[in-house]
Design a protein around this motif. Sequence first.
Motif, short mmCIF file in Angstrom:
data_model
loop_
_atom_site.label_atom_id
_atom_site.label_comp_id
_atom_site.label_asym_id
_atom_site.label_seq_id
_atom_site.Cartn_x
_atom_site.Cartn_y
_atom_site.Cartn_z
N PHE A 134 33.51 51.08 41.14
CA PHE A 134 33.83 50.10 42.17
C PHE A 134 33.46 50.73 43.51
O PHE A 134 34.26 51.41 44.14
N GLY A 135 32.19 50.52 43.89
CA GLY A 135 31.63 51.19 45.06
C GLY A 135 32.04 50.57 46.37
O GLY A 135 32.98 49.77 46.46
N ALA A 136 31.29 50.94 47.40
CA ALA A 136 31.56 50.44 48.75
C ALA A 136 31.39 48.93 48.77
O ALA A 136 30.40 48.40 48.27
N PRO A 137 32.33 48.22 49.36
CA PRO A 137 32.25 46.75 49.39
C PRO A 137 31.03 46.24 50.15
O PRO A 137 30.66 46.79 51.18
N ASN A 138 30.42 45.19 49.60
CA ASN A 138 29.32 44.51 50.29
C ASN A 138 29.61 43.02 50.44
O ASN A 138 28.79 42.27 50.92
N ASP A 148 44.29 36.85 53.46
CA ASP A 148 43.35 36.66 54.57
C ASP A 148 41.92 36.83 54.05
O ASP A 148 41.15 35.91 54.01
N ALA A 149 41.63 38.05 53.65
CA ALA A 149 40.31 38.35 53.07
C ALA A 149 40.45 39.60 52.22
O ALA A 149 41.33 40.43 52.44
N ALA A 150 39.60 39.70 51.23
CA ALA A 150 39.52 40.90 50.39
C ALA A 150 38.07 41.34 50.39
O ALA A 150 37.17 40.55 50.72
N LYS A 151 37.83 42.57 50.04
CA LYS A 151 36.46 43.08 49.99
C LYS A 151 36.19 43.62 48.60
O LYS A 151 37.08 44.13 47.93
N MET A 152 34.91 43.52 48.22
CA MET A 152 34.54 43.94 46.87
C MET A 152 33.05 44.26 46.83
O MET A 152 32.26 43.69 47.58
N CYS A 177 35.38 49.15 34.50
CA CYS A 177 34.87 50.51 34.61
C CYS A 177 36.01 51.44 34.22
O CYS A 177 37.11 51.35 34.79
N GLY A 178 35.77 52.30 33.25
CA GLY A 178 36.84 53.21 32.82
C GLY A 178 38.05 52.45 32.36
O GLY A 178 37.98 51.65 31.42
N THR A 179 39.17 52.65 33.03
CA THR A 179 40.42 51.94 32.68
C THR A 179 40.81 50.98 33.79
O THR A 179 41.99 50.67 33.96
N GLN A 180 39.83 50.49 34.54
CA GLN A 180 40.11 49.58 35.64
C GLN A 180 39.37 48.26 35.49
O GLN A 180 38.28 48.20 34.92
N VAL A 181 39.99 47.22 36.02
CA VAL A 181 39.41 45.88 35.98
C VAL A 181 39.64 45.20 37.32
O VAL A 181 40.67 45.39 37.97
N ALA A 182 38.64 44.42 37.74
CA ALA A 182 38.77 43.52 38.89
C ALA A 182 38.19 42.19 38.44
O ALA A 182 37.45 42.12 37.46
N ALA A 183 38.52 41.12 39.15
CA ALA A 183 38.04 39.81 38.73
C ALA A 183 37.55 39.00 39.91
O ALA A 183 37.92 39.25 41.06
#
Length: 194
Positions: A134-138, A148-152, A177-183
Motif C-alpha cells: 500500500f504505497g504512497a497515495p495517488n 471528509d476525504a481519504a487517500k489511497m 497484501c500480506g495480512t492487510q486488506v483495503a477496499a
Amino acid sequence: MPQQIKNTAYAGGFSNPPVVSAQAFRAAMTAMARPGRIEDINGATPPGGISVAAGSLLLTLCDPETGVYLAPDVDSEALRGWLSFHTGAPIVAAEQADFALGSWAALMPLGCFRTGTPEYPDRSATLIVEVPGFGAPNAVLSGPGIKDAAKMALPDLAAFQNNTLLYPLGVDFFFTCGTQVAALPRSTQISAEA
C-alpha cells in the motif's frame, strides 16, 4: 490429484472457522464500509502465490454458489484444490465470476467482468487485487463511508473513475497484501492527489 497437492488442499483453512471467519468477515466489511482504510485480515494459510489476506477473503466470502475467476498469475492446481476443498466455490470464466483474484495487470480488461443490471445491480463481480504494498497515495476518495476525504494508492485512476461513472452498476474492489486488506466500492468518488 497428486498427493502433495491433495495435502495442500486440506491444509491452511481457518483453525476455528466460526470465530476466525467472523473476524475476517468483519475486517472485510469494515474495509468496504470505510474506503481506503487498511484493515488486518488473516486466519487462512493459502497455497503459495497468494497472500494470507486474499486467502482469508476467499474463505470468508466464497461458497458453492459463488463463482471464482483466478487470473493467470495466481491460477494453480494447488489453489484450485484448496479453494474447492475449503469453500466448494466453482472456478469460472471472468465473464461469470462473482469474485476474481489476481494482480491488476492480470485482471485486465475490467470490461470482461459483470457490472450488474439496472434491475439487479448486485449481480456484479468483486475483484480481489493482489498488490505489492500500500504505497504512497495517488488518489483522493470521497463518498459514502468517508467523513471528509481519504487517500489511497490505486494502479490506474482512469479505470476506477470510469467504473464509478457506471454507478449503481460497476465492480467493487478489495486490495490485498500480506495480512492487510483495503477496499474500494463502486460508489466512491475518485480524484487525483494534488
